[in-house]
Design an enzyme around this catalytic site. Structure first.
Site, PDB file in Angstrom:
ATOM      1  N   ASN A   4       0.843  -1.180   0.000  1.00  0.00           N
ATOM      2  CA  ASN A   4       0.000   0.000   0.000  1.00  0.00           C
ATOM      3  C   ASN A   4       0.886   1.240   0.000  1.00  0.00           C
ATOM      4  OD1 ASN A   4      -2.403  -1.425   0.117  1.00  0.00           O
ATOM      5  ND2 ASN A   4      -2.493  -1.403   2.348  1.00  0.00           N
ATOM      6  N   ASP A  14      -3.721  -6.139   2.214  1.00  0.00           N
ATOM      7  CA  ASP A  14      -4.801  -7.094   2.478  1.00  0.00           C
ATOM      8  C   ASP A  14      -4.466  -8.499   1.990  1.00  0.00           C
ATOM      9  OD1 ASP A  14      -6.617  -5.289   3.689  1.00  0.00           O
ATOM     10  OD2 ASP A  14      -7.091  -4.463   1.712  1.00  0.00           O
ATOM     11  N   LYS A  74      13.721 -14.559  -9.431  1.00  0.00           N
ATOM     12  CA  LYS A  74      13.053 -13.488 -10.161  1.00  0.00           C
ATOM     13  C   LYS A  74      12.248 -14.065 -11.316  1.00  0.00           C
ATOM     14  CE  LYS A  74      13.888  -9.280 -12.813  1.00  0.00           C
ATOM     15  NZ  LYS A  74      14.906  -8.355 -13.371  1.00  0.00           N
ATOM     16  N   PRO A 115      -3.475 -11.772   7.556  1.00  0.00           N
ATOM     17  CA  PRO A 115      -4.181 -11.711   8.835  1.00  0.00           C
ATOM     18  C   PRO A 115      -4.700 -10.303   9.108  1.00  0.00           C
ATOM     19  CG  PRO A 115      -1.809 -11.817   9.181  1.00  0.00           C
ATOM     20  CD  PRO A 115      -2.041 -12.097   7.727  1.00  0.00           C
ATOM     21  N   PHE A 134      -7.019   2.774  12.111  1.00  0.00           N
ATOM     22  CA  PHE A 134      -7.012   3.828  11.097  1.00  0.00           C
ATOM     23  C   PHE A 134      -7.739   3.329   9.860  1.00  0.00           C
ATOM     24  CE2 PHE A 134      -4.212   5.854  13.872  1.00  0.00           C
ATOM     25  CZ  PHE A 134      -3.848   7.111  13.404  1.00  0.00           C
ATOM     26  N   LYS A 156     -16.346  -0.006   9.584  1.00  0.00           N
ATOM     27  CA  LYS A 156     -15.091  -0.692   9.904  1.00  0.00           C
ATOM     28  C   LYS A 156     -14.904  -0.802  11.412  1.00  0.00           C
ATOM     29  CE  LYS A 156     -10.087  -0.578   9.122  1.00  0.00           C
ATOM     30  NZ  LYS A 156      -8.971   0.059   8.376  1.00  0.00           N
ATOM     31  N   LYS A 168     -14.500  -4.459  13.009  1.00  0.00           N
ATOM     32  CA  LYS A 168     -13.234  -4.837  13.645  1.00  0.00           C
ATOM     33  C   LYS A 168     -13.371  -5.013  15.154  1.00  0.00           C
ATOM     34  CE  LYS A 168     -10.898  -4.194   9.750  1.00  0.00           C
ATOM     35  NZ  LYS A 168     -10.267  -5.265   8.972  1.00  0.00           N
TER      36      LYS A 168
END
Length: 404
Positions: A208, A276, A286, A303, A323, A337, A341
């Site tokens: 991310n 995720d 490679k 996880p 967050f 969320k 959670k």
């Protein structure tokens, strides 16, 4: 920031003793008065003259100094400081402390003092990892002794790993944090930050977009509230703050393991941008272009670190903060969320490209709690961190009845 503070600095025997000279100067620059004690082994690495010249006072070296001992000098010396710092703290010195031995000036001072003690360990990686050293460290921590470091890196002996003494600026930051008075003094806080890198092959990864700037600023702000901060960080663009325990990780699985190892804590703040998904079978070579077409990547779900801590039941931190970086329907998505959670608060923000927040110096957050959504004005990430740290500190104080 250390004006008027008296530091008793014990310099142990090890190549890292040379850093003690810079430490003396740095402490004095902060306004502290430094009284040095040099062990016999320490004299093999730095001279009494150099230590005395920098400290601008006599160096204490011998237990049986007749003039001083006529006035019980070692007892007075051990209790006249605001903090006793041992840098470098060798395996031998820590073993003596753990076992209550006192056969020289340094070990006698450490046994006789009722002043807080801070150690900056320095030794070979094998000595640090040895079961005896780890038992001694556990004993010392249980006795209330503080540790700063050691760091991981190359050593004078040519080996690599944990055992390098923390740098003088890190030790000074830890000393400064020790003397800070805040609502989170005596509290242990976990902060995750930065992205995770999920390998595809040895040179490619999934991640991310996250600089780690907000999480880093938050760790520093919580430190400034007096907390003992455990900072679990992915490969962020910004360096970690001084005065916190830094645990670097790469992947989500590594971050999960580091978080579990850091528990229990009083507050868990999960600011990391955890990927995720991960490639279920990352290649150890490679991946090459092929006439057979594009490679097929199979994914596995990572996880959910925030959810696992928020819903862990026994041992759950009293306050869990997550967050949420959203690009649309920020309040609705973040509110959902928080419920999904099971965390107490969600700090939400709009990271759509037009805002310039992702990777920028500013942030505009919405604090989602059981009471609803509270929008904060746009401000620098450091100021967001200070306000959030203050809110966390006030919440912990109010729920525990501890107003310091």
């Amino acid at each position: 920031m250390l004006a008027g503070k008296r530091i008793l600095l014990i310099i142990g025997g090890g190549i890292a003793a040379y850093k003690s000279l810079e430490l003396i100067r740095g402490l004095q620059d902060q306004g502290a008065a430094v009284t040095p004690v040099l062990t016999r082994a320490g004299e093999e690495f730095v001279t009494p003259l150099s230590v005395s010249a920098l400290a601008a006072t006599a160096v204490h070296r011998d237990l049986f100094d007749l003039t001083a001992e006529a006035e019980m000098g070692h007892i007075q010396l051990s209790r006249s400081a605001d903090l006793v710092v041992v840098a470098p703290a060798t395996a031998d010195l820590m073993a003596k402390m753990a076992q209550g031995l006192a056969n020289d000036l340094a070990s006698t001072l450490l046994l006789a003092t009722d002043t807080p003690i801070m150690l900056a360990p320095a030794m070979n990686v094998r000595m640090w990892d040895h079961a005896a050293t780890q038992r001694n460290i556990a004993t010392l921590r249980a006795d209330g002794v503080q540790l700063v470091g050691p760091n991981e890196g190359g050593m004078a002996c040519g080996e690599f790993g944990p055992g390098r003494m923390a740098e003088p600026n890190e030790i000074i930051a830890a000393i400064t944090a020790h003397f800070r008075q805040g609502l989170l003094s005596g509290r242990r806080v976990l902060v995750t930050s930065g992205p995770t890198h999920e390998p595809i092959d040895p040179v490619r990864y999934i991640a991310n977009r996250s600089s780690g700037a907000q999480g880093t600023a938050l760790a520093a702000a919580l430190r400034d509230q007096g907390a003992e901060v455990v900072f679990v960080t992915g490969p962020a663009e910004v360096p970690p703050p001084d005065g916190v325990e830094v645990i670097p990780v790469q992947s989500a699985l590594e971050m999960q393991a580091a978080v579990q190892a850091a528990l229990p804590v009083d507050v868990g703040v999960f600011a990391a941008a955890v990927a995720d998904w991960r490639v279920s079978s990352a290649s150890d070579r490679k991946l090459k272009k092929s006439k057979d077409g594009l490679p097929v990547l199979e994914f596995a779900e990572n996880p959910d670190i925030l959810k696992s801590v928020a819903q862990m039941g026994t041992g759950r931190p009293p306050l869990v903060v997550g967050f949420a970086a959203e690009t649309n329907d920020v309040v609705d998505n973040a509110t959902a969320k928080r419920l999904r959670k099971g965390c107490d608060w969600i700090v939400a923000n709009d990271v759509s490209p037009a805002t310039g927040i992702m990777g920028g110096a500013e942030n505009a957050v919405i604090l989602i709690s059981e009471q609803g959504a509270e929008a904060w004005p746009r401000m620098g990430k450091a100021e967001v961190a200070r306000q959030l740290a203050a809110r966390i500190a006030a919440h912990i104080a109010a729920t525990t009845g501890d107003t310091q």
